[in-house]
Scaffold this motif. Sequence first.
Motif: not given
Length: 198
Positions: A131-140, A158-159
């Motif tokens: 998470v950074s700022g308003n964003a979340f990068r998630w991988g799987y 990306w969220m």
Amino acid sequence: MQQQHPAMIHRRTALSRLGALSVVAATPFVASCAGPQVQQYAQEKPLLDLRTYFTGTIDAWGVFTDRSGQVVKRFTVVMDCSWNGDEGVLDEAFVYSDGTKQRRVWKLKAGPNGSYTGRADDVVGEASGHVSGNAFRWGYTLALPVDGRVWNVDFDDWMYLMDDRVMLNKATMSKWGVKLGEVTLSFTRRTPLAAKPG
């Protein structure tokens, strides 16, 4: 250089089945050096606290689009989310436009400096994100049964938190470096963040 493989199925029926089985998840990694990095959103507001947002009941609406951009699946999700300290459970119930249903239970763990890891029954290995700022990068990598076989499909997810209730989610699906399609979702909390204690 993109590598073609004889097992790549370009038929729309296979993509439809893949889309039906693979979404989100939710709404988690093949994070390449090219393209945006999550740290670029450090100054963006509102700040996303994953443990606060994913608490309680969340509704989501989404579509799966194939490589041509055509919508091949629509779906809704009801998420029941809870945390105990740094460990969270996201229980997702999917209903697809063709009437099929699916359930996925994520078990997440918060780490240092905005990092998260996660596991689910159909996830290969461990998901990881930041998470950074308003964003979340998630991988799987998700193990998906398609036409009697199991595909290991990579998700770059990306969220973006929009306000105290709404978060947008866009995930790219790929196999052997070849893009299969995209999943787009809108999450809405039933209770605004401002109304949650703490």
